[in-house]
Design a protein around this motif. Structure first.
Motif, PDB file in Angstrom:
ATOM      1  N   GLU A 136       1.087  -1.336   0.143  1.00 44.75           N
ATOM      2  CA  GLU A 136       0.087   0.090  -0.092  1.00 44.75           C
ATOM      3  C   GLU A 136       0.838   1.348  -0.043  1.00 44.75           C
ATOM      4  O   GLU A 136       0.372   2.324  -0.584  1.00 44.75           O
ATOM      5  CB  GLU A 136      -0.901  -0.104   1.188  1.00 44.75           C
ATOM      6  CG  GLU A 136      -1.718  -0.927   1.411  1.00 44.75           C
ATOM      7  CD  GLU A 136      -2.838  -0.748   2.470  1.00 44.75           C
ATOM      8  OE1 GLU A 136      -2.367  -1.212   3.521  1.00 44.75           O
ATOM      9  OE2 GLU A 136      -4.143  -0.280   2.441  1.00 44.75           O
ATOM     10  N   ASN A 196      -4.939  -0.168  -6.992  1.00 45.37           N
ATOM     11  CA  ASN A 196      -5.877  -1.163  -6.110  1.00 45.37           C
ATOM     12  C   ASN A 196      -5.427  -1.821  -4.997  1.00 45.37           C
ATOM     13  O   ASN A 196      -6.004  -2.875  -4.433  1.00 45.37           O
ATOM     14  CB  ASN A 196      -6.484  -1.947  -7.196  1.00 45.37           C
ATOM     15  CG  ASN A 196      -7.501  -1.293  -8.072  1.00 45.37           C
ATOM     16  OD1 ASN A 196      -8.109  -0.376  -7.673  1.00 45.37           O
ATOM     17  ND2 ASN A 196      -7.713  -1.998  -9.234  1.00 45.37           N
ATOM     18  N   SER A 213      -4.803  -1.193  -1.945  1.00 38.60           N
ATOM     19  CA  SER A 213      -5.535  -1.039  -0.677  1.00 38.60           C
ATOM     20  C   SER A 213      -6.964  -1.750  -0.927  1.00 38.60           C
ATOM     21  O   SER A 213      -7.532  -2.354   0.138  1.00 38.60           O
ATOM     22  CB  SER A 213      -5.801   0.333  -0.347  1.00 38.60           C
ATOM     23  OG  SER A 213      -4.642   0.873   0.111  1.00 38.60           O
ATOM     24  N   LYS A 214      -7.763  -1.419  -2.117  1.00 36.04           N
ATOM     25  CA  LYS A 214      -9.037  -2.138  -2.219  1.00 36.04           C
ATOM     26  C   LYS A 214      -9.053  -3.644  -2.190  1.00 36.04           C
ATOM     27  O   LYS A 214      -9.852  -4.314  -1.679  1.00 36.04           O
ATOM     28  CB  LYS A 214      -9.487  -1.708  -3.490  1.00 36.04           C
ATOM     29  CG  LYS A 214      -9.827  -0.232  -3.824  1.00 36.04           C
ATOM     30  CD  LYS A 214     -10.703  -0.062  -5.096  1.00 36.04           C
ATOM     31  CE  LYS A 214     -10.877   1.440  -5.271  1.00 36.04           C
ATOM     32  NZ  LYS A 214     -11.201   1.775  -6.559  1.00 36.04           N
ATOM     33  N   ASN A 226      -8.726  -4.643   1.377  1.00 38.16           N
ATOM     34  CA  ASN A 226     -10.011  -4.529   2.072  1.00 38.16           C
ATOM     35  C   ASN A 226     -11.121  -5.253   1.544  1.00 38.16           C
ATOM     36  O   ASN A 226     -12.137  -5.223   1.760  1.00 38.16           O
ATOM     37  CB  ASN A 226     -10.324  -3.127   1.772  1.00 38.16           C
ATOM     38  CG  ASN A 226      -9.571  -2.186   3.020  1.00 38.16           C
ATOM     39  OD1 ASN A 226      -9.749  -2.483   4.287  1.00 38.16           O
ATOM     40  ND2 ASN A 226      -8.802  -1.276   2.466  1.00 38.16           N
ATOM     41  N   LYS A 229     -12.133  -5.370  -1.411  1.00 31.61           N
ATOM     42  CA  LYS A 229     -13.115  -4.346  -2.230  1.00 31.61           C
ATOM     43  C   LYS A 229     -12.816  -4.658  -3.695  1.00 31.61           C
ATOM     44  O   LYS A 229     -13.677  -3.769  -4.459  1.00 31.61           O
ATOM     45  CB  LYS A 229     -13.190  -3.153  -1.786  1.00 31.61           C
ATOM     46  CG  LYS A 229     -13.843  -2.762  -0.509  1.00 31.61           C
ATOM     47  CD  LYS A 229     -14.017  -1.577   0.273  1.00 31.61           C
ATOM     48  CE  LYS A 229     -14.609  -1.628   1.489  1.00 31.61           C
ATOM     49  NZ  LYS A 229     -14.457  -0.179   2.412  1.00 31.61           N
ATOM     50  N   ALA A 230     -11.809  -5.176  -3.884  1.00 32.13           N
ATOM     51  CA  ALA A 230     -11.419  -5.382  -5.416  1.00 32.13           C
ATOM     52  C   ALA A 230     -10.963  -7.017  -5.500  1.00 32.13           C
ATOM     53  O   ALA A 230     -10.169  -7.580  -4.854  1.00 32.13           O
ATOM     54  CB  ALA A 230     -10.541  -4.521  -6.153  1.00 32.13           C
ATOM     55  N   GLU A 252      -0.654   4.609  -7.964  1.00 36.03           N
ATOM     56  CA  GLU A 252      -1.710   5.399  -8.069  1.00 36.03           C
ATOM     57  C   GLU A 252      -1.205   6.996  -8.181  1.00 36.03           C
ATOM     58  O   GLU A 252      -1.763   7.786  -8.576  1.00 36.03           O
ATOM     59  CB  GLU A 252      -2.914   5.628  -7.062  1.00 36.03           C
ATOM     60  CG  GLU A 252      -3.666   4.208  -7.247  1.00 36.03           C
ATOM     61  CD  GLU A 252      -4.248   3.608  -6.010  1.00 36.03           C
ATOM     62  OE1 GLU A 252      -4.317   4.248  -4.944  1.00 36.03           O
ATOM     63  OE2 GLU A 252      -4.935   2.643  -5.931  1.00 36.03           O
ATOM     64  N   GLU A 301      -7.254  -3.548   8.262  1.00 31.85           N
ATOM     65  CA  GLU A 301      -7.780  -4.417   7.236  1.00 31.85           C
ATOM     66  C   GLU A 301      -6.813  -5.539   7.222  1.00 31.85           C
ATOM     67  O   GLU A 301      -7.350  -6.781   6.826  1.00 31.85           O
ATOM     68  CB  GLU A 301      -7.964  -3.748   5.994  1.00 31.85           C
ATOM     69  CG  GLU A 301      -6.594  -3.146   5.346  1.00 31.85           C
ATOM     70  CD  GLU A 301      -6.274  -1.728   5.885  1.00 31.85           C
ATOM     71  OE1 GLU A 301      -6.788  -1.472   6.861  1.00 31.85           O
ATOM     72  OE2 GLU A 301      -5.383  -1.074   5.343  1.00 31.85           O
TER      73      GLU A 301
END
Lengths: 538, 306
Positions: free
Chosen positions: A139, A145, A147-148, A151, A153-154, A174, B44
């Motif tokens: 990260e 992506n 982090s996503k 989490n 989320k991806a 990013e 997380e």
């Protein structure tokens, strides 16, 4: 020179540099090598795992660096040297990195190391199924992506990494992160052998199953006894490797480590007990190796509770610590007194000396008294608090010394409170302390590895120090080509102005090394490679 | 006797269950978790790790998962040594400690009992004082002092023995761990044997045997030895479990890779499954060897019958 040109120049420089300089044993002419090239290293604690994407802690890093190799390595001065990658280019805004991989890099089973292995390795690091404690490392450079995915989320396949072809690996960030390439020397970003991992699952790291791409391959691992590695004849630079076998002994106890060394069973220790330092320095001065380390020992203030929310109190306590006495008489193995949070040995940033460091100790103590009085405390109305540290003789000695300095100079009444390691961590995390011992060793050789710790949202900012301007400077520094000015301003705010923490000393690594071991290259990050070493006839 | 054995097995099940339950909840109530570290993890990342090890579920659910595993002979994954299961770690380390332990036990019993009897038969003589002085030193000398002293003497000065390692139990690697491990047991056994022998030698049946004119060796071997051994055997049962499950000091100083250090490190690292694994192991062995002691009692003492 505009930004683009600077980037291009720096990229070209690294390419040119990399073409001539690789890391390997460099035996000076005239040195006669021993017939048996086997090295035994004290290895500190037994690592939790050998899976590069899951390794935490320096003992694990040391071992995985022998077994695996990433895109780049770092030499003793923190400079890039080529690993599996021979060169890289970046796009105009420094967000897309394209690495050219060498074609002769192979896994220990003879299969080629390709860009697909890096894609798989990077993906594994962030995949929630891997549950890597170092997932956050991906990260930091903000790989698209990351982090996503962590989490959930991806999908893991959406990570910003791509195998353009077998030997071209592309990473998309990013935002531009100037120190990204340096970060690739860390094991979290090493390649992973997909076929082997899919075949054996979590068992892939066991001897007999493991396939690796470093200078050595795993031969045996008996937990808490020894780990043996033998030369990987498929390693691309194998011709330059001299040592045929390296054994790591998991000697967590420094005294046991030293005894094995003195009995001639260990060639390089992991550490050395401070109590023996003077004797060893006298008896075997050439064998004691002290190296400054990228880490700071400090006292942390809980800035959320009174009166430690008052910078005057924090400064008074910090000023009254005589760091010379601590480093000379209490720790005494070559640690340097620390006045700034970032050690000056960090690559690419030389912290400016804070004003209080230029004062004499007497002046600091006089100032400390004034500051504490301004906060309403003196010898008649003394400040009282608990000083928390984790149970350890070394921490205890330092705490006793500092508590007596505070008592003598400021009349402060300190109660020492030691807690077992995990309880201490929990207490600090819960903010249930006033002043606590802390230490931090950098993860990569760049000042943000230290300074990020004092940003408002950092998970290890247990003292809950918060300053908007400080946060802004550190955030801005992440995309700057030369962030030194921001780092200096940040140090000025966090230490000279606010004294968020009281830095005490810069850590050192301390080892014993037999005189017949050549090629040992100590460095601030403690990146030690057996492939650089050789045994001299003795 | 068979009924007695079945009864002991039947009693062992609830005892172990209570042991497992109490240890499990005590361990989970300790502050911190296996994954708390100085470098605290982003929430997380921690959530992913906790999910992998079921630590995100209520403790009661974790307990039943654990019990389910035990019923299938699975002691679970290690939280500290992530590449290994507890079964693998125990299988790797218990034989090492057991080998050191069995040798230490044999040496402790042979030397301890012989010295104890010899001292008792020459009560208040120079030999007696010497044996008792040795026994007292052996008891008070902790093995964390003895182990480094042995290394200093035998490995660094004399260079006779390796300072550490195991090498599949080759004898040079065994000597010092066995010395460090057995010394305090020799001392304890010598003291207990001596006390018990003195008491036996003063009892009526020995006086009768003497009055009948039996030679001394027959009085000792035929009549005195058995009752003398009773208190020694009740000490040896639990001592045997202690000695074969190793010592953290021996493991740390000699780098043998035994199971001893898992007791302490398991708790310090909050390696829940490791702590549970060694607790169950020691609990089961203690129950087993207490039963063995009871059976031996019946064999030695004709007054005891089950």
């Amino acid at each position: 020179m505009n930004l683009k040109k600077t980037l291009l120049a720096s990229a070209l420089l690294s390419v040119a540099f990399g073409a001539v300089q690789t890391q390997a044993a460099d035996v000076p002419a005239g040195v006669k090598l021993a017939d048996v090239q086997e090295l035994v290293r004290g290895g500190g604690a037994e690592p939790a795992t050998l899976d590069p994407q899951k390794v935490e802690g320096t003992p694990g890093s040391h071992r995985t660096r022998e077994l695996f190799e990433g895109l780049y390595n770092l030499d003793g001065d923190g400079n890039l040297t080529p690993g599996v990658a021979t060169s890289y280019t970046t796009n105009a805004d420094n967000t897309v990195y394209t690495f050219n991989l060498r074609k002769d890099a192979k896994w220990s089973n003879g299969e080629p190391v390709t860009a697909h292995d890096f894609v798989f390795g990077f993906q594994r690091a962030v995949d929630p199924v891997t549950a890597s404690a170092y997932a956050w490392y991906v990260e930091i450079p903000s790989i698209v992506n990351a982090s996503k995915i962590i989490n959930s989320k991806a999908d893991v396949k959406s990570l910003g990494v791509k195998a353009v072809n077998d030997y071209t690996f592309e990473v998309t960030l990013e935002r531009p992160v100037p120190y990204f390439v340096k970060m690739t020397s860390h094991q979290t970003l090493f390649p992973a052998p997909r076929k082997t991992i899919e075949k054996y699952g979590d068992e892939w790291v066991k001897p007999g199953n493991m396939v690796s791409n470093g200078a050595y391959k795993l031969d045996s691992w008996i937990v808490n006894e020894k780990m043996e590695m033998v030369r990987n004849d498929q390693y691309w630079n194998n011709d330059k490797t001299v040592i045929n076998k390296v054994t790591f002994l998991p000697l967590e106890n420094d005294s046991a480590d030293l005894k094995r060394y003195e009995a001639g069973e260990v060639d390089i220790t992991w550490n050395l007990p401070s109590d023996h330092f003077k004797r060893l320095k006298k008896e075997s001065p050439n064998e004691v190796i002290i190296t400054p380390q990228l880490g700071t020992y400090y006292y942390q203030f809980n800035t959320q509770v009174e009166p430690y929310n008052n910078p005057a109190v924090r400064k008074a306590l910090s000023f009254a610590i005589n760091r010379d006495v601590i480093t000379k008489y209490v720790t005494g193995v070559g640690e340097q007194p620390a006045y700034s949070f970032t050690p000056s040995i960090v690559n690419g940033f030389d912290p400016e000396t804070p004003a209080y460091a230029t004062m004499t100790q007497k002046e600091r103590e006089a100032e400390a008294k004034k500051l504490l009085q301004s906060a309403g405390y003196d010898k008649n109305n003394p400040l009282t608090f608990n000083l928390l540290y984790n149970t350890n003789d070394g921490h205890k000695r330092i705490a006793i010394a500092i508590a007596s300095m505070w008592k003598k100079t400021l009349g402060v009444e300190v109660t020492l409170e030691n807690q077992e390691w995990k309880t201490y961590l929990e207490t600090k995390k819960a903010g249930d302390f006033q002043v606590a011992r802390a230490g931090w060793i950098g993860d990569y050789n760049e000042a943000s590895t230290m300074l990020d710790l004092l940003t408002s949202t950092h998970g290890n900012n247990d003292g809950k120090y918060s300053n908007t301007e400080y946060d802004r400077l550190l955030n801005e520094a992440k995309t700057m080509q030369n962030p030194a000015s921001n780092y200096n301003k940040a140090e000025e705010i966090a230490i000279n102005q606010d004294m968020a923490v009281a830095p005490i000393y810069t850590y050192v690594t301390k080892r014993m090394k037999k005189p017949y071991v050549g090629g040992y290259q100590p460095n601030p990050e403690d990146n030690i490679y057996t492939r650089d070493m050789y045994i001299i006839a003795h | 006797m068979l009924t007695f054995i079945f009864k002991r097995i039947f009693e062992a099940i609830p005892t172990l269950l209570i042991l497992i339950t109490v240890s499990f909840f005590l361990m989970h109530s300790a502050p911190g978790s296996p994954f708390s570290s100085e470098r605290s993890l982003p929430p997380e990342v921690l959530a992913n790790i906790n999910a992998k090890y079921h630590l995100d579920e209520p403790v009661i659910n974790q307990f039943f998962y654990y019990l389910g595993g035990i019923l299938q002979g699975d002691l679970g994954p290690s939280f500290r040594y992530k590449d290994f299961t507890i079964n693998e770690l125990v299988a790797q380390s218990l034989p090492v400690s057991a080998e050191i332990g069995i040798w230490s036990f044999i040496i402790a019993v042979v030397i301890g009992v012989s010295c104890g009897i010899y001292a008792a038969l020459r009560q208040n003589s120079l030999v007696d004082y010497f044996v008792m002085a040795f026994a007292n030193i052996g008891i008070v000398l902790p093995n964390f002092v003895l182990a480094p002293l042995c290394i200093l003497f035998f490995s660094i000065y004399l260079k006779w023995l390796p300072a550490g390692g195991w090498n599949d139990g080759a004898w040079p690697y065994l000597v010092m761990p066995v010395i460090a491990m057995s010394t305090s047991y020799i001392a304890q056994i010598a003291r207990i044997t001596r006390g018990s022998m003195i008491e036996t030698m003063h009892s009526n049946f020995i006086r009768t045997a003497r009055a009948k004119g039996l030679p001394a060796y027959r009085i000792i071997l035929q009549h005195a030895l058995r009752p003398t051994m009773l208190p020694v055997i009740s000490y040896l049962g639990p001592a045997f479990v202690g000695i074969i499950t190793g010592s953290v000091i021996v493991d740390v100083y000699f780098g043998t890779g035994g199971i001893g250090q898992h007791f302490i490190n398991g708790a310090l690292n909050r390696d829940y499954s490791m702590v549970m694994g060694v607790t169950i192991l020691v609990g089961s062995l203690t129950i087993l060897f207490n039963a063995v002691v009871d059976i031996l009692y019946a064999v030695i003492d004709p007054k005891i019958r089950y």
